[in-house]
Motif scaffolding. Structure first.
Motif, PDB file in Angstrom:
ATOM      1  N   GLY B  77      -0.360   0.777   3.691  1.00 41.24           N
ATOM      2  CA  GLY B  77       0.901   1.020   2.997  1.00 41.24           C
ATOM      3  C   GLY B  77       1.202   0.018   1.887  1.00 41.24           C
ATOM      4  N   ALA B  78       0.303  -0.969   1.688  1.00 38.73           N
ATOM      5  CA  ALA B  78       0.511  -1.964   0.624  1.00 38.73           C
ATOM      6  C   ALA B  78      -0.790  -2.148  -0.154  1.00 38.73           C
ATOM      7  CB  ALA B  78       0.973  -3.292   1.219  1.00 38.73           C
ATOM      8  N   PRO B  79      -1.146  -1.190  -1.006  1.00 37.53           N
ATOM      9  CA  PRO B  79      -2.431  -1.243  -1.702  1.00 37.53           C
ATOM     10  C   PRO B  79      -2.570  -2.514  -2.542  1.00 37.53           C
ATOM     11  CG  PRO B  79      -1.185   0.759  -2.310  1.00 37.53           C
ATOM     12  CD  PRO B  79      -0.333  -0.021  -1.376  1.00 37.53           C
ATOM     13  N   GLY B  80      -3.794  -2.998  -2.661  1.00 33.72           N
ATOM     14  CA  GLY B  80      -4.050  -4.178  -3.477  1.00 33.72           C
ATOM     15  C   GLY B  80      -3.993  -5.480  -2.702  1.00 33.72           C
ATOM     16  N   THR B  81      -3.608  -5.417  -1.418  1.00 33.85           N
ATOM     17  CA  THR B  81      -3.432  -6.638  -0.631  1.00 33.85           C
ATOM     18  C   THR B  81      -4.683  -7.036   0.152  1.00 33.85           C
ATOM     19  OG1 THR B  81      -2.496  -5.263   1.114  1.00 33.85           O
ATOM     20  CG2 THR B  81      -0.943  -6.374  -0.335  1.00 33.85           C
ATOM     21  N   GLY B  82      -5.843  -6.568  -0.309  1.00 31.49           N
ATOM     22  CA  GLY B  82      -7.092  -6.854   0.397  1.00 31.49           C
ATOM     23  C   GLY B  82      -7.375  -8.335   0.594  1.00 31.49           C
ATOM     24  N   ALA B  83      -6.837  -9.189  -0.303  1.00 29.79           N
ATOM     25  CA  ALA B  83      -7.065 -10.639  -0.167  1.00 29.79           C
ATOM     26  C   ALA B  83      -6.617 -11.144   1.201  1.00 29.79           C
ATOM     27  CB  ALA B  83      -6.336 -11.394  -1.276  1.00 29.79           C
ATOM     28  N   PHE B  84      -5.656 -10.462   1.818  1.00 29.57           N
ATOM     29  CA  PHE B  84      -5.194 -10.888   3.140  1.00 29.57           C
ATOM     30  C   PHE B  84      -6.359 -10.955   4.133  1.00 29.57           C
ATOM     31  CE2 PHE B  84      -3.813  -9.805   7.458  1.00 29.57           C
ATOM     32  CZ  PHE B  84      -3.048 -10.930   7.719  1.00 29.57           C
ATOM     33  N   TYR B  85      -7.239  -9.953   4.084  1.00 30.11           N
ATOM     34  CA  TYR B  85      -8.321  -9.894   5.078  1.00 30.11           C
ATOM     35  C   TYR B  85      -9.415 -10.911   4.819  1.00 30.11           C
ATOM     36  CZ  TYR B  85      -5.907  -5.974   7.046  1.00 30.11           C
ATOM     37  OH  TYR B  85      -4.944  -5.206   7.640  1.00 30.11           O
ATOM     38  N   PHE B  86      -9.291 -11.641   3.701  1.00 30.54           N
ATOM     39  CA  PHE B  86     -10.215 -12.753   3.465  1.00 30.54           C
ATOM     40  C   PHE B  86      -9.899 -13.918   4.413  1.00 30.54           C
ATOM     41  CE2 PHE B  86     -12.585 -15.644   0.437  1.00 30.54           C
ATOM     42  CZ  PHE B  86     -13.764 -14.920   0.452  1.00 30.54           C
ATOM     43  N   PHE B  87      -8.829 -13.783   5.221  1.00 27.90           N
ATOM     44  CA  PHE B  87      -8.524 -14.807   6.231  1.00 27.90           C
ATOM     45  C   PHE B  87      -9.723 -15.026   7.139  1.00 27.90           C
ATOM     46  CE2 PHE B  87      -7.676 -11.160   8.991  1.00 27.90           C
ATOM     47  CZ  PHE B  87      -8.239 -11.596  10.189  1.00 27.90           C
ATOM     48  N   ALA B 230     -11.487  -4.110 -10.084  1.00 26.25           N
ATOM     49  CA  ALA B 230     -10.607  -3.974  -8.918  1.00 26.25           C
ATOM     50  C   ALA B 230      -9.197  -4.460  -9.246  1.00 26.25           C
ATOM     51  CB  ALA B 230     -11.161  -4.765  -7.742  1.00 26.25           C
ATOM     52  N   ALA B 231      -9.107  -5.513 -10.063  1.00 23.15           N
ATOM     53  CA  ALA B 231      -7.793  -6.060 -10.418  1.00 23.15           C
ATOM     54  C   ALA B 231      -7.064  -5.150 -11.400  1.00 23.15           C
ATOM     55  CB  ALA B 231      -7.947  -7.462 -11.004  1.00 23.15           C
ATOM     56  N   SER B 232      -7.809  -4.622 -12.395  1.00 14.87           N
ATOM     57  CA  SER B 232      -7.123  -3.815 -13.403  1.00 14.87           C
ATOM     58  C   SER B 232      -6.628  -2.489 -12.825  1.00 14.87           C
ATOM     59  CB  SER B 232      -8.027  -3.583 -14.612  1.00 14.87           C
ATOM     60  OG  SER B 232      -9.186  -2.896 -14.216  1.00 14.87           O
ATOM     61  N   SER B 233      -7.352  -1.952 -11.825  1.00 16.58           N
ATOM     62  CA  SER B 233      -6.873  -0.717 -11.203  1.00 16.58           C
ATOM     63  C   SER B 233      -5.899  -1.018 -10.053  1.00 16.58           C
ATOM     64  CB  SER B 233      -8.058   0.096 -10.678  1.00 16.58           C
ATOM     65  OG  SER B 233      -8.712  -0.605  -9.646  1.00 16.58           O
ATOM     66  N   LYS B 234      -5.605  -2.310  -9.861  1.00 13.31           N
ATOM     67  CA  LYS B 234      -4.725  -2.774  -8.783  1.00 13.31           C
ATOM     68  C   LYS B 234      -5.234  -2.378  -7.388  1.00 13.31           C
ATOM     69  CE  LYS B 234      -0.332  -3.481 -11.141  1.00 13.31           C
ATOM     70  NZ  LYS B 234      -0.880  -3.509 -12.508  1.00 13.31           N
ATOM     71  N   ALA B 235      -6.539  -2.144  -7.287  1.00 14.59           N
ATOM     72  CA  ALA B 235      -7.126  -1.788  -5.996  1.00 14.59           C
ATOM     73  C   ALA B 235      -7.175  -3.015  -5.090  1.00 14.59           C
ATOM     74  CB  ALA B 235      -8.512  -1.213  -6.192  1.00 14.59           C
ATOM     75  N   VAL B 236      -7.675  -4.147  -5.631  1.00 16.60           N
ATOM     76  CA  VAL B 236      -7.637  -5.413  -4.901  1.00 16.60           C
ATOM     77  C   VAL B 236      -7.117  -6.468  -5.878  1.00 16.60           C
ATOM     78  CG1 VAL B 236      -8.892  -7.135  -3.570  1.00 16.60           C
ATOM     79  CG2 VAL B 236      -9.677  -4.762  -3.552  1.00 16.60           C
ATOM     80  N   LEU B 237      -5.926  -6.977  -5.616  1.00 15.84           N
ATOM     81  CA  LEU B 237      -5.382  -8.012  -6.495  1.00 15.84           C
ATOM     82  C   LEU B 237      -6.120  -9.324  -6.239  1.00 15.84           C
ATOM     83  CD1 LEU B 237      -1.615  -7.083  -6.053  1.00 15.84           C
ATOM     84  CD2 LEU B 237      -3.140  -6.482  -7.954  1.00 15.84           C
ATOM     85  N   PRO B 238      -6.247 -10.176  -7.278  1.00 11.04           N
ATOM     86  CA  PRO B 238      -7.086 -11.374  -7.127  1.00 11.04           C
ATOM     87  C   PRO B 238      -6.475 -12.461  -6.241  1.00 11.04           C
ATOM     88  CG  PRO B 238      -6.152 -11.246  -9.341  1.00 11.04           C
ATOM     89  CD  PRO B 238      -5.812  -9.967  -8.663  1.00 11.04           C
ATOM     90  N   THR B 239      -5.181 -12.375  -5.941  1.00 12.27           N
ATOM     91  CA  THR B 239      -4.587 -13.401  -5.074  1.00 12.27           C
ATOM     92  C   THR B 239      -3.793 -12.738  -3.949  1.00 12.27           C
ATOM     93  OG1 THR B 239      -2.642 -13.521  -6.484  1.00 12.27           O
ATOM     94  CG2 THR B 239      -4.370 -15.142  -6.903  1.00 12.27           C
ATOM     95  N   LEU B 240      -3.312 -13.598  -3.059  1.00 11.25           N
ATOM     96  CA  LEU B 240      -2.556 -13.145  -1.890  1.00 11.25           C
ATOM     97  C   LEU B 240      -1.070 -13.054  -2.246  1.00 11.25           C
ATOM     98  CD1 LEU B 240      -2.932 -12.827   1.302  1.00 11.25           C
ATOM     99  CD2 LEU B 240      -2.211 -15.215   1.409  1.00 11.25           C
ATOM    100  N   GLY B 299     -16.054  -5.690  -0.203  1.00  7.51           N
ATOM    101  CA  GLY B 299     -14.864  -4.851  -0.296  1.00  7.51           C
ATOM    102  C   GLY B 299     -14.290  -4.806  -1.705  1.00  7.51           C
ATOM    103  N   VAL B 300     -14.604  -5.826  -2.499  1.00  9.80           N
ATOM    104  CA  VAL B 300     -14.212  -5.841  -3.914  1.00  9.80           C
ATOM    105  C   VAL B 300     -15.341  -5.263  -4.763  1.00  9.80           C
ATOM    106  CG1 VAL B 300     -13.535  -7.311  -5.860  1.00  9.80           C
ATOM    107  CG2 VAL B 300     -12.782  -7.884  -3.544  1.00  9.80           C
ATOM    108  N   LEU B 301     -16.549  -5.680  -4.394  1.00  7.35           N
ATOM    109  CA  LEU B 301     -17.759  -5.288  -5.126  1.00  7.35           C
ATOM    110  C   LEU B 301     -17.856  -3.776  -5.320  1.00  7.35           C
ATOM    111  CD1 LEU B 301     -19.811  -7.260  -6.112  1.00  7.35           C
ATOM    112  CD2 LEU B 301     -21.131  -6.919  -4.034  1.00  7.35           C
ATOM    113  N   ILE B 302     -17.414  -3.046  -4.324  1.00  8.54           N
ATOM    114  CA  ILE B 302     -17.574  -1.598  -4.359  1.00  8.54           C
ATOM    115  C   ILE B 302     -16.777  -0.981  -5.510  1.00  8.54           C
ATOM    116  CG2 ILE B 302     -15.702  -1.067  -2.724  1.00  8.54           C
ATOM    117  CD1 ILE B 302     -17.789   1.065  -1.570  1.00  8.54           C
ATOM    118  N   TYR B 303     -15.719  -1.681  -5.967  1.00 10.19           N
ATOM    119  CA  TYR B 303     -14.957  -1.149  -7.091  1.00 10.19           C
ATOM    120  C   TYR B 303     -15.723  -1.264  -8.405  1.00 10.19           C
ATOM    121  CZ  TYR B 303     -10.985  -0.586  -4.007  1.00 10.19           C
ATOM    122  OH  TYR B 303     -10.162  -0.177  -2.985  1.00 10.19           O
ATOM    123  N   GLY B 304     -16.828  -1.981  -8.400  1.00 14.79           N
ATOM    124  CA  GLY B 304     -17.658  -2.064  -9.598  1.00 14.79           C
ATOM    125  C   GLY B 304     -18.852  -1.133  -9.510  1.00 14.79           C
TER     126      GLY B 304
END
Lengths: 71, 512
Positions: B77-87, B230-240, B299-304
């Motif tokens: 429900g919060a797209p682009g927040t993939g950085a969270f799972y880098f925990f 990934a950042a420009s499409s807001k799929a995975v934002l670069p920060t948390l 998980g980011v790489l796939i957007y390229g």
């Protein structure tokens, strides 16, 4: 208490500090939650934490050798 | 779909794997009808094998399926927040720092007193059968969702391999059943020894796969372009997002505290030859975590990679995340190499599931059944263990249906909430016996109830998408494991200060 403290060896203290260093830095999330400086296009947030894996390996191995030494 | 040469390589290596599993039972032969032999490999594993066996905990479906999936999809429900799972990266960095302090101590006590499980230790230290049985039951339950996660990982590989061949659902179910029967038979006959040898094979194949994909990626534009698209499409934002700061540290901290409380991790450590070997090999495991970091970034790489991305989009959002790594493997590597890497991931689910099931069975026989039937023969004990290890794997299947597989990481996070409640009795119990056993029992039970209830409440008593909770406090969103552990610890500390145990329960654990 005093007796307990006298049993703490200085190399145990050094080992404890070495182990705690990465906790201190990785808990300070605002210090690394940034895009720049990028490294090869990878934002700082991502590569900084990977670098800490390497630092942890070095610190923990050193600490393990200190803790493991027989007196 | 995987081309025919890839299929052949996959099958051939699977045969080698099965052979290793069965042959492992004969390696450094001991009496396999003795539980210590079967489950702890006769305590004869050296540094290198311990490294692989405990390191095997790092390279499970958690690492190559659920973490990349989380980074790819972000918080539900919060797209682009993939950085969270880098925990997962600070989690594996820090968990070994905790382990090198705690685990050699546990090994020494266990070696001196003949303990095989954490529940044995609790029983001996606090002189409480109730507490020991609770620790055993929690250990068994906490492993179930973790095993379920391995099943999801195996499923992802099969889907990727037979993609496009008719009804994918049916075929992947059939293939899973076959793999499952082999796993059950393999666990049943060879115990931990078989698991160790196959753990070595699995890690080698996976590292080949990671290096292969990274080589292709780096030579074709690398991470930079993937991160920017990934950042420009807001799929995975670069920060948390700043609101997730406390959720981030609480999740990596409690995950780091929880890992070595899992019965399979205790089992792995106790099968080492000596405590200093455990300490040194564990201290080097953060280096091993670099592969986990690379996989998380898949998980980011796939957007390229538009080919891999369109492959994923053929599946519903609720399950496409688990295909991140298999899809990248299929789209970047030659098919024979893809077969090698996919087998690595497949057995990367199988082997840990076997190790986890063995440790559950250990707890069941030693710490639960034997409390009621103390006269059980060693042979009877081993027979029960082996059968239980098969049964538990099937029970774990049920947990698969509790998540949308893209968010399969919630299975492991739920296991973490449960197992970390044993921390006061096990980890703190190693350093002080000045805790009231009734406070430990109460703290554990309250911690479990609070943890399970908040998890269900947050997910509206439906499919699991979240394991964090925002209490009305300045701390905001926190991992539920931390909230439950804090309550648990508060009960233990306050109670033990007001009513200290009458006599230091059993002998205080002295450092050897």
């Amino acid at each position: 208490m005093v007796e307990w403290m006298s049993r703490v060896k200085s190399r145990d203290v050094v080992a404890a500090v070495l182990i705690l260093i990465p906790f201190f830095f990785l808990f300070d999330i605002p210090s690394y939650n940034t895009v720049n400086p990028e490294w090869g296009g990878v934002p700082f947030f991502w590569w900084y934490q990977l670098v800490w894996l390497v630092i942890c390996g070095v610190l923990f191995f050193t600490a393990a050798n200190l803790l493991g030494r027989k007196s | 779909m995987l081309a025919i040469d890839g299929m052949i390589i996959f099958m051939a290596l699977f045969v080698v794997f099965v052979f290793l599993g069965f042959w492992g039972g004969r390696w450094r032969r001991g009496d396999m009808s003795n539980l210590g032999e079967w489950a702890l490999a006769g305590r004869r594993l050296g540094t290198v094998l311990i490294w692989f066996l405990v390191g095997a905990d790092l390279y499970t479906a958690y690492t190559f399926i659920s973490v990349p999936s989380g980074v790819y999809a972000g918080i539900f429900g919060a797209p682009g927040t993939g950085a969270f799972y880098f925990f997962a990266v600070p989690y594996v960095a820090l968990t070994f720092g905790i382990a090198i302090v705690v685990m050699p101590k546990l090994w020494k006590v266990a070696h001196e007193k003949g303990y095989v499980t954490a529940a044995d230790f609790v029983k001996g230290t606090f002189n409480s059968r109730t507490l020991a049985m609770l620790v055993a039951i929690v250990g068994i339950i906490a492993e179930l969702p973790y095993i379920a996660l391995q099943i999801v990982g195996m499923q992802a590989v099969i889907i990727a391999m037979i993609h496009g061949v008719g009804d994918v659902t049916t075929i992947s179910e059939v293939a899973l059943i076959i793999a499952f029967v082999v796993l059950a038979a393999f666990t049943y006959t060879s115990g931990l020894r078989g698991a160790t040898l196959t753990a070595v094979m699995k890690d080698i194949l996976i590292f080949l796969g990671i290096i292969g994909v990274l080589a292709v990626v780096v030579s074709s534009g690398g991470f930079g372009s993937a991160f920017s698209s990934a950042a420009s499409s807001k799929a995975v934002l670069p920060t948390l997002p700043v609101t997730l700061t406390n959720a981030y540290w609480s999740t990596f901290l409690v995950s780091a505290l929880a890992l070595y409380l899992y019965p399979h991790a205790v089992n792995g450590v106790l099968s080492a030859q000596d405590s200093e070997k455990v300490r040194k090999s564990t201290s080097l495991l953060p280096f091993y975590g670099l592969g986990l970091g690379a996989l998380a970034m898949f998980g980011v790489l796939i957007y390229g990679n538009s080919g891999a991305l369109s492959f994923l989009h053929q599946y519903p959002a609720a399950s496409q995340g688990i295909l991140v790594v298999p899809a990248l493997i299929l789209s970047t590597l030659p098919s024979w190499f893809a077969g090698v890497a996919l087998l690595g991931i497949f057995i990367g689910g199988l082997v840990p599931a076997a190790i986890m099931a063995i440790s559950q069975a250990n707890l069941l026989t030693r710490n639960i059944v034997k409390e009621f039937r103390p006269n059980m023969t060693p042979q009877g004990e081993t027979r029960l263990s082996k059968w239980a290890s098969v049964v538990f794997k099937f029970v774990a299947l049920g947990f698969v249906f509790l998540v949308a597989t893209t968010y399969a990481i919630q299975l492991q996070l739920f296991g973490g909430i449960m197992i970390v409640q044993t921390l006061p009795a096990v980890f703190i119990g190693l350093f002080t016996a000045r805790m009231n056993k009734h406070s430990l029992i109460t703290g554990l039970l309250v911690g479990e109830v609070v943890g399970v209830y908040l998890m269900e409440l947050k997910n509206k008593f439906s499919i699991w998408h979240y394991s964090t909770y925002a209490l009305p406090s300045p701390l905001g969103i926190l991992y539920i494991g931390l909230i439950a552990l804090a309550i648990n610890l508060a009960i233990v500390i306050v109670w033990s200060l007001v009513l200290p145990p009458k006599r230091a329960a059993a002998a205080p654990v002295t450092p050897a």
